[in-house]
Design a protein around this motif. Structure first.
Motif, PDB file in Angstrom:
ATOM      1  N   GLY A 270       0.797  -1.218   0.000  1.00 19.94           N
ATOM      2  CA  GLY A 270       0.000   0.000   0.000  1.00 19.94           C
ATOM      3  C   GLY A 270       0.829   1.267   0.000  1.00 19.94           C
ATOM      4  N   THR A 271       2.066   1.191  -0.483  1.00 20.37           N
ATOM      5  CA  THR A 271       2.970   2.351  -0.519  1.00 20.37           C
ATOM      6  C   THR A 271       2.977   2.950  -1.917  1.00 20.37           C
ATOM      7  OG1 THR A 271       4.378   1.315   1.151  1.00 20.37           O
ATOM      8  CG2 THR A 271       5.315   3.145  -0.096  1.00 20.37           C
ATOM      9  N   SER A 272       2.815   4.258  -2.018  1.00 22.46           N
ATOM     10  CA  SER A 272       2.863   4.910  -3.327  1.00 22.46           C
ATOM     11  C   SER A 272       4.281   4.871  -3.865  1.00 22.46           C
ATOM     12  CB  SER A 272       2.369   6.352  -3.228  1.00 22.46           C
ATOM     13  OG  SER A 272       3.229   7.120  -2.402  1.00 22.46           O
ATOM     14  N   PHE A 273       4.398   4.865  -5.184  1.00 20.34           N
ATOM     15  CA  PHE A 273       5.721   4.765  -5.799  1.00 20.34           C
ATOM     16  C   PHE A 273       5.747   5.560  -7.097  1.00 20.34           C
ATOM     17  CE2 PHE A 273       3.116   1.321  -7.384  1.00 20.34           C
ATOM     18  CZ  PHE A 273       3.350   1.343  -8.756  1.00 20.34           C
ATOM     19  N   LYS A 274       6.966   5.912  -7.507  1.00 14.62           N
ATOM     20  CA  LYS A 274       7.204   6.586  -8.777  1.00 14.62           C
ATOM     21  C   LYS A 274       8.354   5.878  -9.484  1.00 14.62           C
ATOM     22  CE  LYS A 274       4.325  10.120  -8.254  1.00 14.62           C
ATOM     23  NZ  LYS A 274       3.732   9.702  -6.983  1.00 14.62           N
ATOM     24  N   LEU A 275       8.280   5.852 -10.815  1.00 11.37           N
ATOM     25  CA  LEU A 275       9.323   5.215 -11.629  1.00 11.37           C
ATOM     26  C   LEU A 275      10.104   6.285 -12.383  1.00 11.37           C
ATOM     27  CD1 LEU A 275       7.385   2.192 -13.164  1.00 11.37           C
ATOM     28  CD2 LEU A 275       9.469   2.004 -11.828  1.00 11.37           C
ATOM     29  N   ILE A 276      11.430   6.171 -12.384  1.00 11.94           N
ATOM     30  CA  ILE A 276      12.275   7.040 -13.201  1.00 11.94           C
ATOM     31  C   ILE A 276      12.774   6.215 -14.378  1.00 11.94           C
ATOM     32  CG2 ILE A 276      14.360   8.444 -13.309  1.00 11.94           C
ATOM     33  CD1 ILE A 276      14.114   8.996 -10.403  1.00 11.94           C
ATOM     34  N   PRO A 277      12.431   6.582 -15.619  1.00 13.21           N
ATOM     35  CA  PRO A 277      12.868   5.783 -16.770  1.00 13.21           C
ATOM     36  C   PRO A 277      14.359   5.926 -17.014  1.00 13.21           C
ATOM     37  CG  PRO A 277      11.791   7.787 -17.508  1.00 13.21           C
ATOM     38  CD  PRO A 277      11.631   7.751 -16.008  1.00 13.21           C
ATOM     39  N   ASP A 278      14.987   4.816 -17.357  1.00 12.67           N
ATOM     40  CA  ASP A 278      16.412   4.827 -17.687  1.00 12.67           C
ATOM     41  C   ASP A 278      16.548   5.077 -19.181  1.00 12.67           C
ATOM     42  OD1 ASP A 278      19.093   4.512 -17.930  1.00 12.67           O
ATOM     43  OD2 ASP A 278      19.160   2.386 -17.453  1.00 12.67           O
ATOM     44  N   LEU A 279      16.788   6.342 -19.556  1.00 13.09           N
ATOM     45  CA  LEU A 279      16.851   6.719 -20.961  1.00 13.09           C
ATOM     46  C   LEU A 279      18.291   6.843 -21.422  1.00 13.09           C
ATOM     47  CD1 LEU A 279      13.955   9.310 -20.980  1.00 13.09           C
ATOM     48  CD2 LEU A 279      13.908   6.970 -21.818  1.00 13.09           C
ATOM     49  N   TYR A 280      19.004   5.722 -21.346  1.00 11.54           N
ATOM     50  CA  TYR A 280      20.367   5.638 -21.871  1.00 11.54           C
ATOM     51  C   TYR A 280      21.286   6.720 -21.314  1.00 11.54           C
ATOM     52  CZ  TYR A 280      17.579   2.962 -25.143  1.00 11.54           C
ATOM     53  OH  TYR A 280      16.683   2.089 -25.687  1.00 11.54           O
ATOM     54  N   GLU A 281      21.137   6.964 -20.002  1.00 12.09           N
ATOM     55  CA  GLU A 281      22.001   7.901 -19.284  1.00 12.09           C
ATOM     56  C   GLU A 281      21.831   9.348 -19.750  1.00 12.09           C
ATOM     57  OE1 GLU A 281      24.057   6.980 -16.647  1.00 12.09           O
ATOM     58  OE2 GLU A 281      22.867   5.192 -16.882  1.00 12.09           O
ATOM     59  N   LEU A 282      20.717   9.660 -20.424  1.00  4.25           N
ATOM     60  CA  LEU A 282      20.472  11.051 -20.782  1.00  4.25           C
ATOM     61  C   LEU A 282      20.086  11.838 -19.541  1.00  4.25           C
ATOM     62  CD1 LEU A 282      18.349  10.606 -24.022  1.00  4.25           C
ATOM     63  CD2 LEU A 282      20.687  11.447 -23.896  1.00  4.25           C
ATOM     64  N   SER A 283      20.354  13.125 -19.568  1.00 11.96           N
ATOM     65  CA  SER A 283      19.931  13.973 -18.455  1.00 11.96           C
ATOM     66  C   SER A 283      18.403  14.069 -18.462  1.00 11.96           C
ATOM     67  CB  SER A 283      20.540  15.374 -18.593  1.00 11.96           C
ATOM     68  OG  SER A 283      19.932  16.252 -17.693  1.00 11.96           O
ATOM     69  N   LEU A 284      17.778  13.664 -17.366  1.00 10.11           N
ATOM     70  CA  LEU A 284      16.322  13.670 -17.314  1.00 10.11           C
ATOM     71  C   LEU A 284      15.755  15.082 -17.365  1.00 10.11           C
ATOM     72  CD1 LEU A 284      15.541  10.850 -14.738  1.00 10.11           C
ATOM     73  CD2 LEU A 284      15.744  10.716 -17.206  1.00 10.11           C
ATOM     74  N   SER A 285      16.562  16.083 -17.034  1.00  9.16           N
ATOM     75  CA  SER A 285      16.073  17.457 -17.090  1.00  9.16           C
ATOM     76  C   SER A 285      15.852  17.909 -18.530  1.00  9.16           C
ATOM     77  CB  SER A 285      17.068  18.393 -16.399  1.00  9.16           C
ATOM     78  OG  SER A 285      18.307  18.384 -17.077  1.00  9.16           O
ATOM     79  N   ARG A 286      16.408  17.183 -19.493  1.00 11.01           N
ATOM     80  CA  ARG A 286      16.267  17.559 -20.901  1.00 11.01           C
ATOM     81  C   ARG A 286      15.182  16.746 -21.608  1.00 11.01           C
ATOM     82  NH1 ARG A 286      21.354  16.709 -23.969  1.00 11.01           N
ATOM     83  NH2 ARG A 286      20.209  17.847 -25.554  1.00 11.01           N
ATOM     84  N   ILE A 287      14.459  15.915 -20.855  1.00  6.12           N
ATOM     85  CA  ILE A 287      13.416  15.104 -21.451  1.00  6.12           C
ATOM     86  C   ILE A 287      12.150  15.941 -21.640  1.00  6.12           C
ATOM     87  CG2 ILE A 287      11.970  13.068 -21.156  1.00  6.12           C
ATOM     88  CD1 ILE A 287      14.948  12.548 -21.729  1.00  6.12           C
ATOM     89  N   ASP A 288      11.572  15.858 -22.821  1.00  2.00           N
ATOM     90  CA  ASP A 288      10.347  16.574 -23.144  1.00  2.00           C
ATOM     91  C   ASP A 288       9.249  15.542 -23.390  1.00  2.00           C
ATOM     92  OD1 ASP A 288       8.588  18.568 -23.769  1.00  2.00           O
ATOM     93  OD2 ASP A 288       9.227  18.746 -25.853  1.00  2.00           O
ATOM     94  N   MET A 289       8.190  15.577 -22.553  1.00  2.00           N
ATOM     95  CA  MET A 289       7.130  14.579 -22.621  1.00  2.00           C
ATOM     96  C   MET A 289       5.881  15.168 -23.282  1.00  2.00           C
ATOM     97  SD  MET A 289       8.213  11.728 -21.193  1.00  2.00           S
ATOM     98  CE  MET A 289       6.693  10.870 -20.804  1.00  2.00           C
ATOM     99  N   GLU A 290       5.337  14.430 -24.265  1.00  6.61           N
ATOM    100  CA  GLU A 290       4.067  14.767 -24.874  1.00  6.61           C
ATOM    101  C   GLU A 290       3.256  13.487 -25.008  1.00  6.61           C
ATOM    102  OE1 GLU A 290       4.265  17.003 -28.481  1.00  6.61           O
ATOM    103  OE2 GLU A 290       6.033  18.131 -27.845  1.00  6.61           O
ATOM    104  N   SER A 291       2.040  13.608 -25.454  1.00  5.33           N
ATOM    105  CA  SER A 291       1.231  12.407 -25.662  1.00  5.33           C
ATOM    106  C   SER A 291       0.264  12.626 -26.813  1.00  5.33           C
ATOM    107  CB  SER A 291       0.466  12.039 -24.388  1.00  5.33           C
ATOM    108  OG  SER A 291      -0.482  13.042 -24.076  1.00  5.33           O
ATOM    109  N   ILE A 292      -0.035  11.555 -27.511  1.00  2.86           N
ATOM    110  CA  ILE A 292      -1.038  11.549 -28.574  1.00  2.86           C
ATOM    111  C   ILE A 292      -2.056  10.477 -28.237  1.00  2.86           C
ATOM    112  CG2 ILE A 292      -1.506  11.160 -31.021  1.00  2.86           C
ATOM    113  CD1 ILE A 292       1.251  12.186 -31.665  1.00  2.86           C
ATOM    114  N   GLU A 293      -3.246  10.913 -27.813  1.00  2.00           N
ATOM    115  CA  GLU A 293      -4.299   9.983 -27.423  1.00  2.00           C
ATOM    116  C   GLU A 293      -3.803   8.966 -26.395  1.00  2.00           C
ATOM    117  OE1 GLU A 293      -7.469  10.172 -28.213  1.00  2.00           O
ATOM    118  OE2 GLU A 293      -7.049  12.012 -29.339  1.00  2.00           O
ATOM    119  N   GLY A 294      -3.057   9.458 -25.403  1.00  2.00           N
ATOM    120  CA  GLY A 294      -2.591   8.592 -24.324  1.00  2.00           C
ATOM    121  C   GLY A 294      -1.285   7.892 -24.588  1.00  2.00           C
ATOM    122  N   ILE A 295      -0.748   7.985 -25.817  1.00  2.00           N
ATOM    123  CA  ILE A 295       0.538   7.346 -26.138  1.00  2.00           C
ATOM    124  C   ILE A 295       1.659   8.316 -25.797  1.00  2.00           C
ATOM    125  CG2 ILE A 295       1.969   6.334 -27.950  1.00  2.00           C
ATOM    126  CD1 ILE A 295      -0.597   5.686 -29.467  1.00  2.00           C
TER     127      ILE A 295
END
Length: 506
Positions: A270-295
C-alpha cells in the motif's frame, strides 16, 4: 508473540503516519481553496472600487469611462455593491470550480509556481469568457461589462502573489519537517544519484530521503548524507522500519525484472511509488514529454544556454564584479595591509585551477595561509576530514590569524572577481577545482567542467564544507543540467544569506 506484537505496533505506527499525512494534504488543499476564494472575493471588491469610485466619480477619467462603456455622464448608472452580491458569489464559486477541474489543487505548492501561474491565468481567462457569454445570453439588469476585465486582471495578480507567498511558507514548513514526504530510493546508480541530487538542490520541495537500496554486487556504502539501507531484497523491511511514504524506483533498464518485483511489493504494502525511466544515461532534465491519445512521446530538449542568455550573465558578471572591486576598494586595501602585517608573504595567493573544458588558469585569492602551506600539506593528508579528492580541516594549522577571519567571512575570495572580469570565472558556477583533484575524478564527475567555475554556486549556498564531495558534485551537475537565468539569479541572491550566516565556512 513478542515479534508479532512488535510487528503489529510497527504496522499501527505506519498506518497512523499515513493517516496524518493524508490529513495534512487535505488540510493543505482546503487552506488553498479558502485562500483562493478570499483573494477572488477581494479582487471583485477592488475591481468594484475602481469601476464605481475611480472611473465613475473622477472627472478626468470620464472620457475614458465613456469610451469603454459607451455611456454619457447623464446616463451612467451607479450600482450599489449589495446589488452585485450574487455576481460576486458566482465568480468566486466558478473560479474555484474551474481551478479544481484544471488540477490546480493537485499541484505541489513548492517548485511549480510558474505552472500554477499559467493555470491561474488560463483558468481566469476561461472564467471571463463564461461570464461574458452569460451577460450576452441572459442580459441581467444589474451588471457592469467594465467590471469583468478588472476582476480578471486583479484576480490573476493577487492569486499569483498568494501562491508565491504560500509556496514560501510551505517550503519553510517542509524544511522544519512538517508535512514532509519520507522517500526511499531504490537504486544506487546514476539514476538514483540524480534524484538525490535534485532533492539536495531543492530542500523546499518537502521530500526527505530516508536512504537508498543498492542494486550492485558490491555494496557502495553511504552516499554523503544519504544512508545505504541494504539491497533490493530489503525493500519490505526498509518501508516498514523507516515509515516510508513514497518509493522512487531508479533502477537501470537491464534490471526490469527487479523493477516489476519492486512495483508489485509496493502495491502489496500500500505504498505509493514513482518510476524514473532509464533513458540511456540522458539527463532527465532535458526530457520533453508529450502524448497523442494517451501514447507517451519522449523528446530531447536543446541546450537552454543560448547566446542571449550568455550575454546577460556575462554582463551581470562584469557589472557586479566591477562594482564590488571599486566600491569596496578601501576595505580591500585594509585587508591587504592586515595580511602583510600578520605574516610574511605576498598579499595575493595565486593558485592553478581547472576551468571551462579542463583549461587551467591562475585563480586569485587573498592569502589566508602561511607561505609554506603547500609544503606542509603532505604531512597533514592523514588528518583530512573531507571525502573524495578534497582536503579539508576545521583546525588547519596552515591558516593564519587574519586568514581564519577572512575565510569565515568569505573575504579571501574577493580577488576572484578579477578572474570574473578576465572571463575565466563567473559569479555562479561549480567550485574551481585543483589539478590534483580533477586527476582523481570519476567519469561522471568530469561533467562539472562543462561550464565556467564560479565564485558562488549551489554547493556554496547549500552548505559548502558541510557537504560531501559527491553531494557537491551532484549540486554542480544539477546547476549545469538545469541552467536558467532564474536559477542563476536565485543562487546569486542566496549567496548573501549564505555568507552572512557562514554556513560551512572554515
Amino acid at each position: 508473540m513478542g515479534v508479532t506484537g512488535a510487528t503489529g505496533q510497527l504496522t499501527r505506527i505506519i498506518s497512523q503516519r499515513r493517516s496524518h499525512r493524508r490529513q495534512w494534504r487535505i488540510l493543505e488543499c482546503l487552506a488553498m481553496v479558502l485562500l483562493d476564494a478570499t483573494l477572488v472575493a477581494i479582487s471583485f471588491y477592488l475591481a468594484y472600487l475602481i469601476r464605481f469610485q475611480l472611473l465613475f466619480e473622477s472627472p478626468w477619467l470620464d472620457r475614458l469611462r465613456r469610451a469603454l462603456t459607451d455611456a454619457s455622464p447623464s446616463h451612467a448608472t451607479f450600482i450599489p455593491l449589495d446589488k452585485l452580491t450574487e455576481m460576486q458569489a458566482g465568480i468566486v464559486i466558478g473560479a474555484i470550480v474551474i481551478f479544481a477541474v484544471r488540477g490546480l489543487y493537485r499541484l505541489r505548492l513548492t517548485g511549480t509556481w510558474f505552472r500554477q501561474m499559467w493555470t491561474i491565468t488560463s483558468s481566469a481567462t476561461i472564467g471571463m469568457a463564461f461570464l461574458i457569454t452569460y451577460y450576452f445570453v441572459f442580459q441581467p439588469t444589474a451588471n457592469s461589462r467594465l467590471l469583468v476585465p478588472f476582476v480578471w486582471a486583479i484576480s490573476i495578480v493577487l492569486l499569483c502573489l498568494g501562491r508565491l507567498i504560500a509556496s514560501a511558507i510551505m517550503g519553510t514548513l517542509y524544511q522544519l519537517g512538517l508535512g514532509e514526504t519520507r522517500v526511499l530510493v531504490v537504486g544506487s546508480g546514476r539514476l538514483a544519484k540524480m534524484i538525490m541530487q535534485h532533492v539536495a538542490a531543492n530542500p523546499s520541495l518537502g521530500y526527505s530521503i530516508v536512504g537508498f537500496l543498492h542494486d550492485l554486487e558490491n555494496a557502495p556504502g553511504d552516499f554523503g548524507r544519504f544512508k545505504m539501507l541494504g539491497t533490493l531484497d530489503d525493500l519490505g523491511m526498509a518501508i516498514r522500519s523507516m515509515q516510508v511514504d513514497e518509493v522512487i524506483i531508479a533502477l537501470p533498464s537491464h534490471l526490469h525484472e527487479q523493477v516489476i518485483r519492486t512495483v508489485r511489493l509496493c502495491e502489496r504494502l500500500g505504498t505509493s511509488f514513482k518510476l524514473i525511466p532509464d533513458l540511456y544515461e540522458l539527463s532527465l532534465s532535458r526530457i520533453d514529454m508529450e502524448s497523442i491519445e494517451g501514447i507517451p512521446l519522449i523528446g530531447i530538449k536543446q541546450s537552454s544556454l543560448n547566446r542571449w542568455q550568455r550575454a546577460v550573465t556575462r554582463a551581470v558578471d562584469i557589472v557586479v564584479s566591477s562594482l564590488i572591486l571599486l566600491l569596496g576598494a578601501p576595505l580591500w586595501l585594509c585587508i591587504a595591509l592586515a595580511i602583510r602585517l600578520d605574516s610574511p608573504g605576498s598579499v595575493i595567493y595565486k593558485s592553478t585551477r581547472i576551468g571551462l573544458n579542463g583549461k587551467p588558469f591562475q585563480m586569485y585569492k587573498f592569502r589566508s595561509m602561511y607561505q609554506n602551506a603547500d609544503q606542509m600539506l603532505t604531512a597533514l593528508l592523514d588528518r583530512n576530514e573531507a571525502q573524495g579528492p578534497l582536503f579539508k580541516m576545521r583546525s588547519d594549522p596552515r591558516i593564519t590569524r587574519v586568514g581564519r577571519l577572512l575565510r569565515k567571512l568569505s573575504l579571501d575570495e574577493i580577488p576572484q572577481f578579477i578572474n570574473v572580469l578576465k572571463g575565466e570565472m563567473s559569479l555562479v558556477g561549480p567550485r574551481p577545482a585543483l589539478p590534483r583533484e580533477v586527476a582523481q575524478y570519476e567519469e561522471w564527475q568530469k561533467g562539472r567542467l562543462a561550464i565556467k567555475p564560479g565564485i558562488s554556486g549551489l554547493w556554496q549556498v547549500r552548505g559548502r564544507s558541510d557537504l560531501s564531495f559527491d553531494e557537491g558534485v551532484l549540486l554542480d551537475l544539477y546547476y549545469i543540467e538545469n541552467w536558467s537565468l532564474r536559477l542563476y539569479f536565485q543562487i546569486l541572491l542566496s549567496t548573501i544569506p549564505a555568507v552572512i550566516f557562514r554556513r560551512g565556512a572554515y
